[in-house]
Design a protein around this motif. Structure first.
Motif, PDB file in Angstrom:
ATOM      1  N   LEU A  74      11.531   0.390   0.008  1.00 18.54           N
ATOM      2  CA  LEU A  74      10.524   0.370   1.074  1.00 18.54           C
ATOM      3  C   LEU A  74      11.158   0.047   2.427  1.00 18.54           C
ATOM      4  O   LEU A  74      10.763   0.589   3.454  1.00 18.54           O
ATOM      5  CB  LEU A  74       9.407  -0.624   0.734  1.00 18.54           C
ATOM      6  N   ILE A  75      12.159  -0.835   2.416  1.00 13.68           N
ATOM      7  CA  ILE A  75      12.864  -1.161   3.671  1.00 13.68           C
ATOM      8  C   ILE A  75      13.536   0.105   4.209  1.00 13.68           C
ATOM      9  O   ILE A  75      13.476   0.400   5.396  1.00 13.68           O
ATOM     10  CB  ILE A  75      13.932  -2.255   3.444  1.00 13.68           C
ATOM     11  N   GLU A  76      14.160   0.846   3.296  1.00 12.12           N
ATOM     12  CA  GLU A  76      14.794   2.123   3.700  1.00 12.12           C
ATOM     13  C   GLU A  76      13.779   3.049   4.363  1.00 12.12           C
ATOM     14  O   GLU A  76      14.118   3.806   5.268  1.00 12.12           O
ATOM     15  CB  GLU A  76      15.332   2.849   2.464  1.00 12.12           C
ATOM     16  N   GLU A  77      12.553   2.981   3.866  1.00 11.58           N
ATOM     17  CA  GLU A  77      11.499   3.831   4.425  1.00 11.58           C
ATOM     18  C   GLU A  77      10.922   3.249   5.717  1.00 11.58           C
ATOM     19  O   GLU A  77       9.963   3.777   6.270  1.00 11.58           O
ATOM     20  CB  GLU A  77      10.363   4.012   3.394  1.00 11.58           C
ATOM     21  N   GLY A  78      11.487   2.119   6.145  1.00 13.25           N
ATOM     22  CA  GLY A  78      11.058   1.520   7.411  1.00 13.25           C
ATOM     23  C   GLY A  78       9.815   0.652   7.295  1.00 13.25           C
ATOM     24  O   GLY A  78       9.146   0.365   8.284  1.00 13.25           O
ATOM     25  N   LYS A  79       9.522   0.216   6.077  1.00 13.89           N
ATOM     26  CA  LYS A  79       8.307  -0.576   5.869  1.00 13.89           C
ATOM     27  C   LYS A  79       8.599  -2.080   5.929  1.00 13.89           C
ATOM     28  O   LYS A  79       9.711  -2.518   5.652  1.00 13.89           O
ATOM     29  CB  LYS A  79       7.709  -0.256   4.487  1.00 13.89           C
ATOM     30  N   LYS A  80       7.541  -2.806   6.248  1.00 10.97           N
ATOM     31  CA  LYS A  80       7.602  -4.267   6.175  1.00 10.97           C
ATOM     32  C   LYS A  80       6.858  -4.709   4.923  1.00 10.97           C
ATOM     33  O   LYS A  80       5.753  -4.232   4.666  1.00 10.97           O
ATOM     34  CB  LYS A  80       6.932  -4.882   7.397  1.00 10.97           C
ATOM     35  N   VAL A  81       7.472  -5.610   4.156  1.00 11.96           N
ATOM     36  CA  VAL A  81       6.906  -5.960   2.853  1.00 11.96           C
ATOM     37  C   VAL A  81       6.724  -7.464   2.700  1.00 11.96           C
ATOM     38  O   VAL A  81       7.626  -8.243   3.013  1.00 11.96           O
ATOM     39  CB  VAL A  81       7.822  -5.472   1.698  1.00 11.96           C
ATOM     40  N   ASP A 110      16.399 -10.030   4.349  1.00 12.23           N
ATOM     41  CA  ASP A 110      16.100  -8.907   5.232  1.00 12.23           C
ATOM     42  C   ASP A 110      14.947  -9.266   6.163  1.00 12.23           C
ATOM     43  O   ASP A 110      13.940  -9.815   5.728  1.00 12.23           O
ATOM     44  CB  ASP A 110      15.730  -7.678   4.395  1.00 12.23           C
ATOM     45  N   PRO A 111      15.085  -8.974   7.459  1.00 15.96           N
ATOM     46  CA  PRO A 111      14.009  -9.340   8.396  1.00 15.96           C
ATOM     47  C   PRO A 111      12.671  -8.682   8.072  1.00 15.96           C
ATOM     48  O   PRO A 111      11.620  -9.173   8.496  1.00 15.96           O
ATOM     49  CB  PRO A 111      14.536  -8.870   9.756  1.00 15.96           C
ATOM     50  N   ASN A 112      12.688  -7.592   7.318  1.00 17.24           N
ATOM     51  CA  ASN A 112      11.424  -6.899   7.027  1.00 17.24           C
ATOM     52  C   ASN A 112      10.785  -7.291   5.702  1.00 17.24           C
ATOM     53  O   ASN A 112       9.833  -6.654   5.250  1.00 17.24           O
ATOM     54  CB  ASN A 112      11.641  -5.388   7.074  1.00 17.24           C
ATOM     55  N   VAL A 113      11.361  -8.325   5.082  1.00 19.27           N
ATOM     56  CA  VAL A 113      10.785  -8.777   3.806  1.00 19.27           C
ATOM     57  C   VAL A 113      10.478 -10.263   3.890  1.00 19.27           C
ATOM     58  O   VAL A 113      11.239 -11.040   4.463  1.00 19.27           O
ATOM     59  CB  VAL A 113      11.771  -8.529   2.640  1.00 19.27           C
ATOM     60  N   PHE A 114       9.326 -10.622   3.346  1.00 17.65           N
ATOM     61  CA  PHE A 114       9.016 -12.040   3.248  1.00 17.65           C
ATOM     62  C   PHE A 114       8.548 -12.325   1.822  1.00 17.65           C
ATOM     63  O   PHE A 114       7.693 -11.616   1.288  1.00 17.65           O
ATOM     64  CB  PHE A 114       7.926 -12.447   4.237  1.00 17.65           C
ATOM     65  N   ILE A 115       9.117 -13.345   1.192  1.00 20.78           N
ATOM     66  CA  ILE A 115       8.796 -13.632  -0.208  1.00 20.78           C
ATOM     67  C   ILE A 115       8.219 -15.034  -0.341  1.00 20.78           C
ATOM     68  O   ILE A 115       8.754 -15.995   0.220  1.00 20.78           O
ATOM     69  CB  ILE A 115      10.067 -13.521  -1.084  1.00 20.78           C
ATOM     70  N   ARG A 116       7.132 -15.131  -1.067  1.00 18.75           N
ATOM     71  CA  ARG A 116       6.577 -16.445  -1.345  1.00 18.75           C
ATOM     72  C   ARG A 116       6.355 -16.584  -2.841  1.00 18.75           C
ATOM     73  O   ARG A 116       5.704 -15.745  -3.467  1.00 18.75           O
ATOM     74  CB  ARG A 116       5.249 -16.584  -0.611  1.00 18.75           C
ATOM     75  N   SER A 117       6.895 -17.640  -3.425  1.00 21.28           N
ATOM     76  CA  SER A 117       6.629 -17.917  -4.842  1.00 21.28           C
ATOM     77  C   SER A 117       5.556 -18.983  -4.958  1.00 21.28           C
ATOM     78  O   SER A 117       5.537 -19.934  -4.195  1.00 21.28           O
ATOM     79  CB  SER A 117       7.898 -18.436  -5.528  1.00 21.28           C
ATOM     80  N   PHE A 141       0.225 -10.334   9.746  1.00 17.98           N
ATOM     81  CA  PHE A 141       1.632 -10.308  10.160  1.00 17.98           C
ATOM     82  C   PHE A 141       2.136  -8.872  10.327  1.00 17.98           C
ATOM     83  O   PHE A 141       3.198  -8.640  10.876  1.00 17.98           O
ATOM     84  CB  PHE A 141       2.483 -11.045   9.117  1.00 17.98           C
ATOM     85  N   GLY A 142       1.352  -7.949   9.818  1.00 18.71           N
ATOM     86  CA  GLY A 142       1.722  -6.536   9.979  1.00 18.71           C
ATOM     87  C   GLY A 142       2.500  -5.950   8.817  1.00 18.71           C
ATOM     88  O   GLY A 142       3.219  -4.958   8.983  1.00 18.71           O
ATOM     89  N   ILE A 147       3.231  -6.960  -2.219  1.00 16.45           N
ATOM     90  CA  ILE A 147       3.446  -6.865  -3.671  1.00 16.45           C
ATOM     91  C   ILE A 147       3.088  -8.205  -4.301  1.00 16.45           C
ATOM     92  O   ILE A 147       3.591  -9.256  -3.882  1.00 16.45           O
ATOM     93  CB  ILE A 147       4.912  -6.516  -4.006  1.00 16.45           C
ATOM     94  N   ILE A 148       2.199  -8.168  -5.281  1.00 17.25           N
ATOM     95  CA  ILE A 148       1.847  -9.390  -6.014  1.00 17.25           C
ATOM     96  C   ILE A 148       2.429  -9.264  -7.420  1.00 17.25           C
ATOM     97  O   ILE A 148       2.072  -8.349  -8.160  1.00 17.25           O
ATOM     98  CB  ILE A 148       0.316  -9.569  -6.110  1.00 17.25           C
ATOM     99  N   GLU A 149       3.343 -10.151  -7.746  1.00 16.55           N
ATOM    100  CA  GLU A 149       3.930 -10.126  -9.086  1.00 16.55           C
ATOM    101  C   GLU A 149       3.288 -11.199  -9.938  1.00 16.55           C
ATOM    102  O   GLU A 149       3.221 -12.358  -9.543  1.00 16.55           O
ATOM    103  CB  GLU A 149       5.445 -10.397  -9.020  1.00 16.55           C
ATOM    104  N   THR A 150       2.796 -10.814 -11.101  1.00 13.22           N
ATOM    105  CA  THR A 150       2.170 -11.819 -11.959  1.00 13.22           C
ATOM    106  C   THR A 150       2.293 -11.440 -13.423  1.00 13.22           C
ATOM    107  O   THR A 150       2.358 -10.269 -13.768  1.00 13.22           O
ATOM    108  CB  THR A 150       0.693 -12.018 -11.555  1.00 13.22           C
ATOM    109  N   VAL A 151       2.328 -12.436 -14.275  1.00 12.17           N
ATOM    110  CA  VAL A 151       2.403 -12.187 -15.713  1.00 12.17           C
ATOM    111  C   VAL A 151       0.989 -11.935 -16.233  1.00 12.17           C
ATOM    112  O   VAL A 151       0.088 -12.703 -15.969  1.00 12.17           O
ATOM    113  CB  VAL A 151       3.013 -13.396 -16.452  1.00 12.17           C
ATOM    114  N   GLY A 152       0.815 -10.858 -16.951  1.00 15.24           N
ATOM    115  CA  GLY A 152      -0.489 -10.606 -17.569  1.00 15.24           C
ATOM    116  C   GLY A 152      -1.510 -10.076 -16.584  1.00 15.24           C
ATOM    117  O   GLY A 152      -1.296 -10.034 -15.380  1.00 15.24           O
TER     118      GLY A 152
END
Ligand code: GTP
Ligand code: MG
Length: 325
Positions: A74-81, A110-117, A141-142, A147-152
């Motif tokens: 997605l970053i390659e495609e210029g997206k913010k995630v 990467d400046p275009n990715v933000f991850i929260r656990s 934030f734009g 992406i929401i990762e979850t078990v089950g």
């Protein structure tokens, strides 16, 4: 509250794409959900709409690794995630609160990715509330994609079905998963199926899913879920998987389904907010903490099943009257 944590200052920094401000606002909302009104009033005119993807599957199938690879693409495609990773902190998966972030270090800088656990344990059922609030912050934030990762799926903690627009069900070679999926009725839930760890086989699993899908008659609005195969570590098959995501997004957008999904997401939240408020008001008025513990003590001393009787007795004494202005 130090100047750094002053909400208005944080919002100003947030609007300038400051990731630290984003992180702090998330923490604030996690700990004090009642601040939502105060925070979100600053974003009233925000029209941004992220595409929300849910990635689900049994523990260890490679959801985090896959999320990482999808982010790269997605970053390659210029997206913010923006990623929300709901870690079950299960004793079996090592209870690694930071585990996902460690695995995802690849893209997390990467400046275009933000991850929260989020650790699902300890939130007392508030996890889906937090996931929704974070998704709103990500939209403000734009972020192009969340992406929401979850078990089950549809577990008590996170009802991903109500939060995400595109659901990816991840499986791995070996039949256990497919059988479980059938039992749980999950075959109805995936918009996309992915057989990960293709380096370990999986052709037969993909065929089996295709066959199950052929038997299934309920395709939402004519969408027949595609089945992809990936190696999340090397990135093999990721391009196709991401293409499937965009195809599904287009399908939703061109039909009325995206509107429906958005409505579900907000209906779910409205229900949650109402429920939370009602619960709080009722609990305070119906029983004090002491009374509740008295019932528990009574049950332990005089018979466990007394709890049903005691609770019913209290309800019998209450007369509900609801007034609306
Ligand atoms: N051989 C192989 N291993 C993989 C692949 N994808 C992930 N793995 C490995 O599988 C293990 C679990 O991967 P994770 O990404 O943590 O799986 P997960 O589904 O996020 O796990 P939980 O969050 O604990 O449920 C790790 O050791 C990964 O390196 C793959 O395509 N092939
Ligand atoms: Mg994971």
């Amino acid at each position: 509250m130090s100047r750094d944590y002053d909400i208005d200052t944080l919002i100003e920094r947030f609007k300038k794409q400051d990731k630290i401000a984003l992180a702090r606002l998330i923490t604030l909302l996690e700990n004090q959900p009642e601040l939502a009104l105060q925070i979100f009033k600053h974003f009233e005119n925000n029209k941004n709409a992220s595409h929300i993807i849910g990635i689900t599957g049994s523990p260890g199938v490679g959801k985090s690794t896959l999320t990482n690879s999808i982010c790269k693409k997605l970053i390659e495609e210029g997206k913010k995630v923006g990623v929300i990773s709901v870690d079950p902190t299960s004793p079996f998966s090592g209870g690694a609160f930071l585990g996902d972030r460690v695995r995802m270090t690849d893209v997390s800088l990467d400046p275009n990715v933000f991850i929260r656990s989020l650790a699902s344990r300890g939130f007392g059922g508030g996890i889906s509330r937090a996931v929704f609030d974070i998704s709103l912050l990500y939209e403000a934030f734009g972020m192009d994609v969340i992406i929401i990762e979850t078990v089950g799926v549809g577990q008590a903690e996170v009802d991903i079905y109500n939060l995400a627009y595109t659901i990816i069900v991840v499986l791995v070679p070996g039949y256990g998963d497919v059988i479980q999926m059938q039992k749980a009725g999950i075959i109805e839930i995936g918009d996309i199926y992915d057989v990960n760890k293709m380096d370990l086989g999986g052709e037969d699993i993909a065929v089996q899913i295709e066959m199950m899908l052929d038997d299934s008659s309920t395709f939402q609005g004519g969408w027949r879920p595609p089945v992809s195969m990936t190696n999340a570590i090397t990135g093999e098959g990721i391009d196709e998987l991401v293409q499937n995501i965009w195809d599904h997004e287009e399908h939703l957008r061109l039909s009325e389904l995206l509107k429906e999904k958005k409505k579900s997401r907000f209906t779910y939240k409205v229900n949650q907010l109402l429920f939370h408020k009602i619960e709080k008001i009722l609990m305070e008025q119906i029983m004090s903490k002491e009374e509740i513990s008295q019932i528990a003590i009574h049950a332990l001393e005089d018979g466990k099943f007394k709890i049903y009787d005691d609770v019913q007795k209290i309800f019998n004494k209450i007369h509900f009257e609801i007034k609306r202005d």
